[in-house]
Design an enzyme around this catalytic site. Structure first.
Site, PDB file in Angstrom:
ATOM      1  N   SER A 166      62.459  40.686  76.985  1.00 44.25           N
ATOM      2  CA  SER A 166      62.410  40.734  78.729  1.00 44.25           C
ATOM      3  C   SER A 166      61.636  41.841  79.408  1.00 44.25           C
ATOM      4  O   SER A 166      60.820  42.672  78.226  1.00 44.25           O
ATOM      5  CB  SER A 166      63.583  41.494  78.260  1.00 44.25           C
ATOM      6  OG  SER A 166      64.200  41.678  80.088  1.00 44.25           O
ATOM      7  N   THR A 212      61.797  33.409  84.132  1.00 43.22           N
ATOM      8  CA  THR A 212      63.587  33.246  84.247  1.00 43.22           C
ATOM      9  C   THR A 212      63.029  32.497  86.471  1.00 43.22           C
ATOM     10  O   THR A 212      62.645  34.029  87.139  1.00 43.22           O
ATOM     11  CB  THR A 212      64.363  34.513  83.628  1.00 43.22           C
ATOM     12  OG1 THR A 212      64.076  34.853  82.300  1.00 43.22           O
ATOM     13  CG2 THR A 212      65.341  34.638  84.762  1.00 43.22           C
ATOM     14  N   TYR A 269      77.805  46.926  81.453  1.00 37.56           N
ATOM     15  CA  TYR A 269      77.047  46.176  82.261  1.00 37.56           C
ATOM     16  C   TYR A 269      76.799  44.851  81.297  1.00 37.56           C
ATOM     17  O   TYR A 269      75.991  44.166  81.671  1.00 37.56           O
ATOM     18  CB  TYR A 269      75.468  47.065  81.826  1.00 37.56           C
ATOM     19  CG  TYR A 269      74.243  46.392  82.260  1.00 37.56           C
ATOM     20  CD1 TYR A 269      73.847  45.968  83.809  1.00 37.56           C
ATOM     21  CD2 TYR A 269      73.307  45.533  81.552  1.00 37.56           C
ATOM     22  CE1 TYR A 269      72.462  45.525  83.716  1.00 37.56           C
ATOM     23  CE2 TYR A 269      72.234  45.633  81.039  1.00 37.56           C
ATOM     24  CZ  TYR A 269      71.520  45.423  82.489  1.00 37.56           C
ATOM     25  OH  TYR A 269      70.404  44.235  82.459  1.00 37.56           O
ATOM     26  N   HIS A 274      72.570  32.652  83.733  1.00 38.76           N
ATOM     27  CA  HIS A 274      71.893  33.734  83.803  1.00 38.76           C
ATOM     28  C   HIS A 274      73.854  34.779  83.049  1.00 38.76           C
ATOM     29  O   HIS A 274      73.807  35.925  83.615  1.00 38.76           O
ATOM     30  CB  HIS A 274      72.267  34.197  84.952  1.00 38.76           C
ATOM     31  CG  HIS A 274      70.926  35.431  84.630  1.00 38.76           C
ATOM     32  ND1 HIS A 274      69.526  35.311  85.097  1.00 38.76           N
ATOM     33  CD2 HIS A 274      70.586  36.858  84.605  1.00 38.76           C
ATOM     34  CE1 HIS A 274      68.613  36.568  85.140  1.00 38.76           C
ATOM     35  NE2 HIS A 274      69.772  37.394  84.117  1.00 38.76           N
ATOM     36  N   GLN A 328      60.066  37.018  78.057  1.00 35.25           N
ATOM     37  CA  GLN A 328      60.250  36.407  79.477  1.00 35.25           C
ATOM     38  C   GLN A 328      59.804  37.193  80.669  1.00 35.25           C
ATOM     39  O   GLN A 328      59.335  38.862  80.467  1.00 35.25           O
ATOM     40  CB  GLN A 328      62.216  37.237  78.973  1.00 35.25           C
ATOM     41  CG  GLN A 328      62.667  36.816  80.494  1.00 35.25           C
ATOM     42  CD  GLN A 328      62.629  37.625  81.939  1.00 35.25           C
ATOM     43  OE1 GLN A 328      62.407  38.688  81.070  1.00 35.25           O
ATOM     44  NE2 GLN A 328      62.966  37.475  82.252  1.00 35.25           N
ATOM     45  N   TYR A 374      60.067  37.495  85.152  1.00 36.07           N
ATOM     46  CA  TYR A 374      60.257  37.216  86.848  1.00 36.07           C
ATOM     47  C   TYR A 374      59.192  37.484  87.492  1.00 36.07           C
ATOM     48  O   TYR A 374      57.703  37.768  87.636  1.00 36.07           O
ATOM     49  CB  TYR A 374      61.412  38.407  87.405  1.00 36.07           C
ATOM     50  CG  TYR A 374      62.332  38.867  85.994  1.00 36.07           C
ATOM     51  CD1 TYR A 374      63.345  37.814  86.346  1.00 36.07           C
ATOM     52  CD2 TYR A 374      62.468  39.626  85.437  1.00 36.07           C
ATOM     53  CE1 TYR A 374      64.754  37.927  85.483  1.00 36.07           C
ATOM     54  CE2 TYR A 374      63.902  40.196  84.585  1.00 36.07           C
ATOM     55  CZ  TYR A 374      64.841  38.774  85.096  1.00 36.07           C
ATOM     56  OH  TYR A 374      66.244  39.259  83.964  1.00 36.07           O
TER      57      TYR A 374
END
Length: 389
Positions: A116, A165, A34, A288, A137, A139
């Site tokens: 994140s 992002t 991952y 990314h 961060q 989304y």
């Protein structure tokens, strides 16, 4: 808070590549892949590294470099060296409360840590463990009220920068994750194989699966099941990541965020101009980590055109393929103000915890110092095209 102590594995790390090897030995295959993998044939991921290798520095001699400094500022924040620990999802699956360990190492080194959205540790846990609030961060989600709640939580802990992002309108095909039954059709046999992979790493089970609890997404606890159910997490990603987002949505973010706004995931000069027009404070040139659309430009190739397109209207940062401080210097000479690293700290925390992350940051700083001295440069803020052949 104390974390599981490091146990020697017969390798003394000298480079980020050594930390990668330690992570490979320690982690279950599905988790190592991952971190380590990219999208499709992983060509862009490889190009991120290879294109930086091809950049050549201009060595200069007989110049007074007796005093050298790496201090700089990014979005108004002082950095001891031009490095930022970038957002990495699932961090707390790699080591016991990994985001906290990485944030502590970053604070000790005088650089920011970016939390994140899909971290294991919540932004509140990371903020409580440090005196320097993390960046956050985000989304853009279909459920805008949920995203607004995340921004409010980041603001409450005094996070100074929101890293939006924007390159996840759809998720690229990461074939390693499919092979490891992290995504795609998950049969009973696949689940059993995935479980066998985990239990065959007893140290990881002891330190992380047991010692690192709770293994839930700290910022999403009321929306996403535990992090040990990646198929359900992928379902949530597919349901929540919004492919209809446009530059007009920056205005919505600005309504709910008073701090600095950094947009991450820009490769195209026209997109960079649109971002500036939309009112962002900075850009991160990024693909990314090669984990989205394969066959796109490496960060090193995309960076100069983006810098030229925006001039000095916003600050431009970059990530992708960084394996040493020399790579940081190269990207700065190509126009970046500072660089984010992701895989580097993820490998390090998996292999040696906070000490590993500290070692990576120390190594980057030492490399940058050597590069400054041998390119005849006294400050990272003076790096530019003249430092390249």
């Amino acid at each position: 808070m104390r974390f599981a102590s490091d146990r020697p594995l017969g390798l003394v790390p000298a480079t980020i590549a050594d930390h990668r090897e330690l992570a490979r030995r320690r982690l279950p295959r599905q988790l190592f892949d991952y971190i380590d993998g990219g999208a499709y044939d992983e060509a862009t991921m490889a190009a991120n590294v290879a294109d930086l290798v091809d950049v050549r520095l201009r060595q200069r001699v007989m110049r007074d470099v007796g005093t050298r400094t790496q201090a700089t500022t990014v979005l108004g924040q002082d950095l001891a060296t031009p490095v930022i620990l970038g957002p990495v999802g699932l961090g707390g699956m790699f080591a016991q409360r990994a985001e906290v360990q990485a944030a502590r190492a970053a604070e000790a080194a005088g650089v920011p840590f970016v939390e994140s959205t899909v971290s294991i540790c919540s932004i509140e846990e990371v903020a409580e463990a440090t005196t320097r609030p993390p960046w956050f961060q985000l989304y853009v989600m279909r459920d805008r009220s949920y995203a607004e709640g995340l921004m409010a939580r980041a603001a409450k802990v005094a996070s100074p920068v929101l890293v939006l992002t924007v390159d996840l309108a759809v998720v690229g095909a990461r074939h390693r994750d499919t092979r490891n039954a992290m995504v795609g059709e998950v049969t009973a046999w696949a689940k059993a194989r995935r479980g066998l992979d985990l239990v065959s790493h007893p140290q990881w089970v002891r330190d992380v699966a047991i010692g690192g609890k709770p293994l839930t997404f700290g910022n999403l606890t009321d929306a996403v099941p535990g992090a040990s159910t990646p198929d359900q997490f992928r379902d949530w990603v597919d349901a929540q990541f919004d492919p209809s987002v446009t530059w007009d949505d920056i205005a919505w973010v600005r309504q709910h965020w008073d701090g600095k706004l950094l947009v991450k995931g820009v490769l195209d000069a026209e997109d960079a101009r649109r971002a500036v027009d939309a009112g962002v404070d900075g850009l991160v040139v990024s693909n990314h980590g090669g984990r989205q659309l394969d066959a796109v430009a490496s960060s090193a190739r995309a960076l100069p055109a983006v810098v030229e397109a925006v001039g000095d209207r916003v600050e431009v940062l970059a990530d992708g393929g960084i394996r040493s401080g020399l790579d940081v210097v190269k990207l700065m000479a190509l126009g970046a103000r500072a660089c984010l690293i992701g895989r580097g700290w993820a490998w390090a925390v998996a292999g040696q915890g906070e000490a590993g992350v500290a070692h990576v940051l120390e190594g980057l700083k030492a490399d940058i110092d050597v590069a400054l001295g041998l390119t005849g440069t006294t400050s990272v803020e003076d790096l530019g095209p003249d430092n390249l052949l």
